[in-house]
Design an enzyme around this catalytic site. Sequence first.
Site, PDB file in Angstrom:
ATOM      1  N   TYR A  17      49.596  14.527  80.251  1.00 14.38           N
ATOM      2  CA  TYR A  17      50.552  14.117  79.226  1.00 14.38           C
ATOM      3  C   TYR A  17      51.974  14.218  79.779  1.00 14.38           C
ATOM      4  O   TYR A  17      52.535  15.299  79.903  1.00 14.38           O
ATOM      5  CB  TYR A  17      50.361  15.011  78.003  1.00 14.38           C
ATOM      6  CG  TYR A  17      51.102  14.576  76.752  1.00 14.38           C
ATOM      7  CD1 TYR A  17      51.896  13.439  76.726  1.00 14.38           C
ATOM      8  CD2 TYR A  17      50.979  15.314  75.586  1.00 14.38           C
ATOM      9  CE1 TYR A  17      52.564  13.061  75.582  1.00 14.38           C
ATOM     10  CE2 TYR A  17      51.641  14.937  74.431  1.00 14.38           C
ATOM     11  CZ  TYR A  17      52.435  13.811  74.434  1.00 14.38           C
ATOM     12  OH  TYR A  17      53.109  13.447  73.298  1.00 14.38           O
ATOM     13  N   LYS A  55      48.800   9.833  79.674  1.00 17.89           N
ATOM     14  CA  LYS A  55      49.628   9.280  78.600  1.00 17.89           C
ATOM     15  C   LYS A  55      51.066   9.346  79.057  1.00 17.89           C
ATOM     16  O   LYS A  55      51.556  10.427  79.409  1.00 17.89           O
ATOM     17  CB  LYS A  55      49.475  10.067  77.292  1.00 17.89           C
ATOM     18  CG  LYS A  55      50.432   9.497  76.229  1.00 17.89           C
ATOM     19  CD  LYS A  55      50.430  10.204  74.911  1.00 17.89           C
ATOM     20  CE  LYS A  55      51.475   9.528  74.008  1.00 17.89           C
ATOM     21  NZ  LYS A  55      51.717  10.252  72.768  1.00 17.89           N
TER      22      LYS A  55
END
Lengths: 304, 304
Positions: free
Chosen positions: B140, B170
């Site tokens: 992330y 992400k």
Amino acid sequence: MAADKLRGVFAPVVTPFNNDLSINLPAFVAHCQRLVADGAGVAISGTNSEACSETFEERMALVDAVIDAGIPGERVLVGTGCCAIGDAVALTRHAIDRGCAGVLVLPPFFFKNVQEDGVFAYYRELIQRVDDPALRVVLYHIPAMSGVPITLSLIERLVAAFPTQIAGVKDSSGDWDNVMAMLERFPALSIFPASEILMLRSLALGAAGCISATNNINARDIALAYGSVTEAARLNDSITSVRKAAERFPMVAAVKHTLSLLAGDAGWRHVRPPLVPLAADAALQLSQAMATAMPALRGVALPA
Amino acid sequence: MAADKLRGVFAPVVTPFNNDLSINLPAFVAHCQRLVADGAGVAISGTNSEACSETFEERMALVDAVIDAGIPGERVLVGTGCCAIGDAVALTRHAIDRGCAGVLVLPPFFFKNVQEDGVFAYYRELIQRVDDPALRVVLYHIPAMSGVPITLSLIERLVAAFPTQIAGVKDSSGDWDNVMAMLERFPALSIFPASEILMLRSLALGAAGCISATNNINARDIALAYGSVTEAARLNDSITSVRKAAERFPMVAAVKHTLSLLAGDAGWRHVRPPLVPLAADAALQLSQAMATAMPALRGVALPA
């Protein structure tokens, strides 16, 4: 918690880890006992404790271990700031239940560029949910890590709303002007610079002491300097040398490396990710600098 | 967890709170069910979920509620990144045990200016301690909040060390060049931009979908556009308008405000400190912008 103004020299105690990075609780307690014997209080679960790298249960266990070992609660501060208010409330209640003198509370530090209203609401919720007359909050200003400053205007609002609960500020900004501004505007608060060098400059102006990483390795001298202007004058250069030697390196790894030299125990060098131990060249430089700066290390054979 | 490449449109689900800021679990489950019915998956415990403002137990309960409600685990990602590896391990094991498709893992975000070796060690420790062949990690990258970037070189090292466990990234940087660089260098990974606008630009180049806040309010159109180039062309302008209307405001508050309009329930506007609801003027501007951008809101009487 004590009704008196919080004062003194506190070590944000570093946490010793075993080879598997679990907490070495006996070594932790022994370290805290040494610090208290040297005249310092202990601030458990601070930045230098790697508290944010510890689970909730580990943080509770560290407080329990220190209190169970007989260290008086009045010498203990506990870092209880968490991103989630619910966690901060539980850790704070636990610290009060164990008789600790105060809690050191980070602002919530995941979201950035938050509004002052939101940070105020975090502290308000914490204070209201804990709802205990023994609560003493030391606000923790460490913008380089938290990304969320404790501004003068925020302090003003919190003091106005919760005059008995807001007890002080730890200022880890390293900004002398900010220390001065807080001392001027909030004479009733306990203002703790995060460096003994700034403490020595600000004691006569009303600073409450310091909560400084290098108390982990130099508590006796710093406590002596705190307690006596004569000792402060005598020890000023030596204290400054030790601090400046440590400041050249990442602080947690530097303090732990120095403790490994003082204790003759390389286990002190373990840190939890994302921190890393000092690289070999940095370790050697620090060892040499500390051998010069610290009388206790003169003549000791220094491994890297 | 699924062995196939993770793909699709995921909503980082916002968390509805009651007036006392406790979690409204029935409203949360209903929201997740609507999203799945609209063609999206759900990413629980993300930034937009205010996961960092929730306790460990609350985060577990949210995952349990969704799975217990019958939402298939293959449509569920869970944010499990925490500053403490021990916490991340426990949340990750729980997500795997509940059959979730993957975990979305923030780097530890308290310490700043950490070395890449330290961030690598965090993920290595997590993967080795979880020690489960079903583990699928989506890294992330959200430097504006975490302060700790997931660099291309870190991804490269992690993929080399853990080729089956590192499933994707992400990218919440909003940086198109970074999306492009990841798509080029890591074709085997699932690359999820955090905006449907960037998804629409990058799908043909190999993006896996998106994990975008505005899926909370516009999942059906975004899922349609993800599934068909014809629909993507048809819906491009409308999707872009909704996203751009939301982006002008703090995202969590903007999404929740819009949900309050769509659901006719002002309770959706609650956020936990340090976030704050939109101020009245911003709420009015957003209401007007969304009434223009969203067909579902045309003709609805809009409170501020």
